[in-house]
Design an enzyme around this catalytic site. Structure first.
Site, short mmCIF file in Angstrom:
data_model
loop_
_atom_site.label_atom_id
_atom_site.label_comp_id
_atom_site.label_asym_id
_atom_site.label_seq_id
_atom_site.Cartn_x
_atom_site.Cartn_y
_atom_site.Cartn_z
N HIS A 5 0.82 -1.21 0.00
CA HIS A 5 0.00 0.00 0.00
C HIS A 5 0.86 1.26 0.00
CE1 HIS A 5 0.44 -0.50 4.48
NE2 HIS A 5 0.65 0.80 4.39
N GLU A 57 -3.74 3.54 1.80
CA GLU A 57 -4.04 3.66 3.23
C GLU A 57 -4.20 5.14 3.53
OE1 GLU A 57 -1.81 3.54 7.54
OE2 GLU A 57 -0.98 2.31 5.92
N ASN A 61 -4.87 11.67 11.46
CA ASN A 61 -4.38 11.94 12.81
C ASN A 61 -5.35 12.95 13.41
OD1 ASN A 61 -1.80 10.40 12.93
ND2 ASN A 61 -1.36 11.68 11.16
N HIS A 75 3.29 11.25 -7.28
CA HIS A 75 1.90 10.90 -7.54
C HIS A 75 1.68 9.40 -7.36
CE1 HIS A 75 3.92 10.43 -11.47
NE2 HIS A 75 3.16 9.36 -11.56
N GLU A 123 -2.15 10.09 -11.16
CA GLU A 123 -1.99 10.00 -12.61
C GLU A 123 -2.85 8.87 -13.13
OE1 GLU A 123 1.60 9.68 -15.90
OE2 GLU A 123 1.90 8.77 -13.94
#
Length: 144
Positions: A5, A57, A61, A75, A123
């Site tokens: 991820h 992910e 916070n 990107h 992108e």
């Protein structure tokens, strides 16, 4: 090893989940909260997520509404069957297309760029126009 991820810090978790699911067509795969350390996570992906492809992910916070992206971040790239149609679909869903679909400078690969609500660049690469092998050929922005 395999790529699992990419983590992006976001200022409003629900707003970002809405963008990635409603505008880009990803699925919310799982969420978690850690009240002791005051953060929430959301994992999103295509076709049910791992294995086979990476996920996003989103990390919120608690109490942090924005981040400076800095100059090092580039990107995230997504393969699409038709970058022109994907841009139209994204705009119709309220997304921000920051570079319309068209050939990359000095080449024939068709690309476009979208910006998420926190300013992260995404992108879109038209799979059948790529100059090099790779990618799944799966269109994450296909009609459901």
């Amino acid at each position: 090893m395999r790529f699992l991820h990419t983590m992006l810090r976001v200022g409003n978790l629900q707003r970002s989940i809405d963008f990635y699911t409603q505008v880009l067509g990803m699925q919310l795969l799982r969420t978690s909260e850690n009240s002791e350390y005051k953060y929430s996570l959301a994992f999103l992906g295509f076709d049910g997520g791992n294995p086979g492809q990476a996920e996003i992910e989103l990390t919120y916070n608690w109490g942090t509404e924005s981040y400076e992206l800095g100059t090092a971040y580039g990107h995230v790239a997504l393969g699409v069957a038709d970058a022109y149609a994907a841009c139209e679909k994204i705009k119709a869903a309220g997304g921000n297309v920051t570079r319309e679909a068209g050939p990359v400078k000095g080449g024939s690969t068709v690309i476009a760029f979208v910006t998420d609500p926190d300013g992260y660049k995404i992108e879109l690469i038209q799979e059948n126009s790529r100059a090099h092998a790779g990618g799944s050929g799966v269109d994450p922005l296909r009609a459901s």
